[in-house]
Design a protein around this motif. Structure first.
Motif, PDB file in Angstrom:
ATOM      1  N   GLY A  12      41.231  -5.514 -31.076  1.00 46.27           N
ATOM      2  CA  GLY A  12      42.525  -5.059 -31.556  1.00 46.27           C
ATOM      3  C   GLY A  12      43.292  -6.179 -32.226  1.00 46.27           C
ATOM      4  N   GLY A  13      44.270  -5.802 -32.985  1.00 40.08           N
ATOM      5  CA  GLY A  13      45.078  -6.794 -33.675  1.00 40.08           C
ATOM      6  C   GLY A  13      45.140  -6.510 -35.151  1.00 40.08           C
ATOM      7  N   PRO A  14      45.761  -7.411 -35.889  1.00 44.61           N
ATOM      8  CA  PRO A  14      45.974  -7.148 -37.309  1.00 44.61           C
ATOM      9  C   PRO A  14      44.682  -7.095 -38.140  1.00 44.61           C
ATOM     10  CG  PRO A  14      46.684  -9.370 -36.737  1.00 44.61           C
ATOM     11  CD  PRO A  14      46.347  -8.671 -35.454  1.00 44.61           C
ATOM     12  N   MET A  15      43.623  -7.715 -37.667  1.00 47.27           N
ATOM     13  CA  MET A  15      42.378  -7.733 -38.440  1.00 47.27           C
ATOM     14  C   MET A  15      41.306  -6.809 -37.833  1.00 47.27           C
ATOM     15  SD  MET A  15      43.305  -9.525 -40.813  1.00 47.27           S
ATOM     16  CE  MET A  15      42.374 -10.587 -41.853  1.00 47.27           C
ATOM     17  N   GLU A  16      41.738  -5.793 -37.106  1.00 50.55           N
ATOM     18  CA  GLU A  16      40.798  -4.899 -36.431  1.00 50.55           C
ATOM     19  C   GLU A  16      39.806  -4.264 -37.401  1.00 50.55           C
ATOM     20  OE1 GLU A  16      40.829  -0.739 -33.952  1.00 50.55           O
ATOM     21  OE2 GLU A  16      42.452  -2.139 -33.588  1.00 50.55           O
ATOM     22  N   ASP A  17      40.262  -3.917 -38.582  1.00 51.43           N
ATOM     23  CA  ASP A  17      39.359  -3.290 -39.555  1.00 51.43           C
ATOM     24  C   ASP A  17      38.184  -4.185 -39.907  1.00 51.43           C
ATOM     25  OD1 ASP A  17      40.964  -1.073 -39.586  1.00 51.43           O
ATOM     26  OD2 ASP A  17      42.012  -1.624 -41.441  1.00 51.43           O
ATOM     27  N   PHE A  18      38.385  -5.488 -39.847  1.00 46.39           N
ATOM     28  CA  PHE A  18      37.319  -6.426 -40.185  1.00 46.39           C
ATOM     29  C   PHE A  18      36.498  -6.841 -38.967  1.00 46.39           C
ATOM     30  CE2 PHE A  18      40.586  -7.070 -43.430  1.00 46.39           C
ATOM     31  CZ  PHE A  18      39.834  -6.876 -44.570  1.00 46.39           C
ATOM     32  N   ASN A  19      37.081  -6.747 -37.792  1.00 45.14           N
ATOM     33  CA  ASN A  19      36.445  -7.269 -36.581  1.00 45.14           C
ATOM     34  C   ASN A  19      35.899  -6.192 -35.655  1.00 45.14           C
ATOM     35  OD1 ASN A  19      36.875 -10.016 -37.194  1.00 45.14           O
ATOM     36  ND2 ASN A  19      39.022  -9.785 -36.606  1.00 45.14           N
ATOM     37  N   LEU A  20      35.793  -4.983 -36.166  1.00 38.51           N
ATOM     38  CA  LEU A  20      35.261  -3.877 -35.377  1.00 38.51           C
ATOM     39  C   LEU A  20      34.249  -3.123 -36.227  1.00 38.51           C
ATOM     40  CD1 LEU A  20      35.274  -2.012 -32.897  1.00 38.51           C
ATOM     41  CD2 LEU A  20      37.247  -0.842 -33.901  1.00 38.51           C
ATOM     42  N   GLN A  21      33.031  -3.007 -35.702  1.00 38.74           N
ATOM     43  CA  GLN A  21      31.986  -2.282 -36.415  1.00 38.74           C
ATOM     44  C   GLN A  21      31.319  -1.295 -35.475  1.00 38.74           C
ATOM     45  OE1 GLN A  21      30.296  -6.136 -38.121  1.00 38.74           O
ATOM     46  NE2 GLN A  21      29.646  -4.579 -39.593  1.00 38.74           N
ATOM     47  N   TYR A  22      31.041  -0.103 -35.988  1.00 40.05           N
ATOM     48  CA  TYR A  22      30.393   0.953 -35.226  1.00 40.05           C
ATOM     49  C   TYR A  22      28.992   1.200 -35.773  1.00 40.05           C
ATOM     50  CZ  TYR A  22      34.929   2.264 -33.261  1.00 40.05           C
ATOM     51  OH  TYR A  22      36.130   2.261 -32.590  1.00 40.05           O
ATOM     52  N   PHE A  23      28.073   1.454 -34.862  1.00 36.38           N
ATOM     53  CA  PHE A  23      26.707   1.814 -35.241  1.00 36.38           C
ATOM     54  C   PHE A  23      26.248   2.989 -34.404  1.00 36.38           C
ATOM     55  CE2 PHE A  23      26.978  -2.600 -36.482  1.00 36.38           C
ATOM     56  CZ  PHE A  23      26.328  -2.625 -37.705  1.00 36.38           C
ATOM     57  N   ASP A  24      25.492   3.852 -35.025  1.00 33.32           N
ATOM     58  CA  ASP A  24      24.790   4.898 -34.305  1.00 33.32           C
ATOM     59  C   ASP A  24      23.609   4.241 -33.609  1.00 33.32           C
ATOM     60  OD1 ASP A  24      22.312   7.021 -34.666  1.00 33.32           O
ATOM     61  OD2 ASP A  24      24.205   7.964 -34.095  1.00 33.32           O
ATOM     62  N   GLY A  25      23.206   4.754 -32.473  1.00 42.83           N
ATOM     63  CA  GLY A  25      22.100   4.186 -31.728  1.00 42.83           C
ATOM     64  C   GLY A  25      20.784   4.160 -32.474  1.00 42.83           C
ATOM     65  N   LYS A  26      20.690   4.907 -33.552  1.00 37.54           N
ATOM     66  CA  LYS A  26      19.461   4.942 -34.348  1.00 37.54           C
ATOM     67  C   LYS A  26      19.468   3.911 -35.472  1.00 37.54           C
ATOM     68  CE  LYS A  26      18.667   9.709 -33.224  1.00 37.54           C
ATOM     69  NZ  LYS A  26      19.127  11.030 -33.453  1.00 37.54           N
ATOM     70  N   ALA A  27      20.533   3.145 -35.569  1.00 37.24           N
ATOM     71  CA  ALA A  27      20.613   2.107 -36.611  1.00 37.24           C
ATOM     72  C   ALA A  27      19.552   1.045 -36.354  1.00 37.24           C
ATOM     73  CB  ALA A  27      21.997   1.478 -36.613  1.00 37.24           C
ATOM     74  N   PRO A  28      19.006   0.458 -37.405  1.00 36.41           N
ATOM     75  CA  PRO A  28      18.023  -0.611 -37.199  1.00 36.41           C
ATOM     76  C   PRO A  28      18.641  -1.787 -36.445  1.00 36.41           C
ATOM     77  CG  PRO A  28      18.051   0.113 -39.500  1.00 36.41           C
ATOM     78  CD  PRO A  28      19.202   0.769 -38.820  1.00 36.41           C
ATOM     79  N   VAL A  29      17.885  -2.363 -35.545  1.00 36.21           N
ATOM     80  CA  VAL A  29      18.376  -3.469 -34.730  1.00 36.21           C
ATOM     81  C   VAL A  29      18.780  -4.646 -35.612  1.00 36.21           C
ATOM     82  CG1 VAL A  29      17.802  -5.082 -32.874  1.00 36.21           C
ATOM     83  CG2 VAL A  29      17.055  -2.718 -32.720  1.00 36.21           C
ATOM     84  N   GLU A  30      18.111  -4.839 -36.749  1.00 37.11           N
ATOM     85  CA  GLU A  30      18.468  -5.935 -37.656  1.00 37.11           C
ATOM     86  C   GLU A  30      19.918  -5.814 -38.120  1.00 37.11           C
ATOM     87  OE1 GLU A  30      15.799  -3.870 -38.673  1.00 37.11           O
ATOM     88  OE2 GLU A  30      14.147  -5.113 -38.013  1.00 37.11           O
ATOM     89  N   GLU A  31      20.360  -4.585 -38.430  1.00 32.43           N
ATOM     90  CA  GLU A  31      21.746  -4.373 -38.866  1.00 32.43           C
ATOM     91  C   GLU A  31      22.722  -4.677 -37.744  1.00 32.43           C
ATOM     92  OE1 GLU A  31      22.476  -0.578 -40.695  1.00 32.43           O
ATOM     93  OE2 GLU A  31      20.684  -0.722 -41.945  1.00 32.43           O
ATOM     94  N   ILE A  32      22.385  -4.233 -36.541  1.00 26.94           N
ATOM     95  CA  ILE A  32      23.249  -4.496 -35.389  1.00 26.94           C
ATOM     96  C   ILE A  32      23.321  -6.003 -35.148  1.00 26.94           C
ATOM     97  CG2 ILE A  32      23.521  -4.157 -32.902  1.00 26.94           C
ATOM     98  CD1 ILE A  32      22.037  -1.413 -33.328  1.00 26.94           C
ATOM     99  N   ALA A  33      22.180  -6.677 -35.183  1.00 34.77           N
ATOM    100  CA  ALA A  33      22.131  -8.121 -34.951  1.00 34.77           C
ATOM    101  C   ALA A  33      22.937  -8.874 -36.004  1.00 34.77           C
ATOM    102  CB  ALA A  33      20.686  -8.606 -34.931  1.00 34.77           C
ATOM    103  N   GLU A  34      22.843  -8.445 -37.245  1.00 37.27           N
ATOM    104  CA  GLU A  34      23.598  -9.089 -38.318  1.00 37.27           C
ATOM    105  C   GLU A  34      25.098  -8.974 -38.060  1.00 37.27           C
ATOM    106  OE1 GLU A  34      24.192  -8.006 -42.923  1.00 37.27           O
ATOM    107  OE2 GLU A  34      22.105  -8.481 -42.372  1.00 37.27           O
TER     108      GLU A  34
END
Length: 177
Positions: A55-77
């Motif tokens: 939370g905070g003023p930069m939440e849009d940049f510091n919060l990312q959502y992934f579906d559980g089917k997303a490639p692990v490489e994307e999550i790791a990145e």
């Protein structure tokens, strides 16, 4: 006592009260796995972690959502990326399926969970994918990985008395009886 398994220090799964304390004090684990028989509680505690961790003023940049089917490489990145003008960021993975992951994805997830960065809270929230460590070795191994670097929280189904108590406490906190 803290269990030691195959020479690795394993943190035990935590209870709901400890999770509340961590959120209140903003003393977050690097990884969370929220699962169980109460999807409402999984969702509510995930919201609390997200709002306090990213939370905070930069939440849009510091919060990312992934579906559980997303490639692990994307999550790791996303996990490895530094937060923008904040102490930490939060990466949320909804309904990851450890049981359905192939050997390659499992190995990549293991590598990610071996040493996640301290600048990120990685949150696995299981609302519709069933986590059954009693019947699945893959889920047992995944939970062990999470507990080595973070915290897993199982939300058991509430009985009528504890549910009534929880509802009363929540109403009282909002000024209602």
């Amino acid at each position: 006592s803290i269990p030691i398994e195959m020479g690795v220090l394993c943190l035990p799964a935590i209870e709901e009260t400890m999770l509340k304390k961590q959120i209140r004090e903003q003393n977050f684990s690097r990884v969370y796995l929220l699962y169980g028989e109460e999807p409402y509680l999984v969702t509510e505690y995930a919201k609390r972690i997200i709002s306090r961790a990213a939370g905070g003023p930069m939440e849009d940049f510091n919060l990312q959502y992934f579906d559980g089917k997303a490639p692990v490489e994307e999550i790791a990145e996303a996990v490895e990326a530094l937060p923008l003008m904040a102490e930490r960021k939060c990466v949320v993975v909804s309904d990851y399926d450890a049981e359905g992951a192939n050997a390659s994805e499992t190995a990549k997830m293991k590598q990610l969970l071996t040493d996640p960065p301290e600048t990120c809270v990685l949150l696995f929230r299981q609302r519709s994918v069933l986590v059954n460590p009693k019947k699945s070795a893959k889920w047992r191994n995944f939970i062990k990985l999470v507990d080595q670097c973070g915290s897993s929280v199982f939300f058991a189904q509430r009985d009528a008395a504890s549910l009534a108590k929880s509802l009363s406490e929540n109403a009282a906190a909002r000024g209602y009886t």
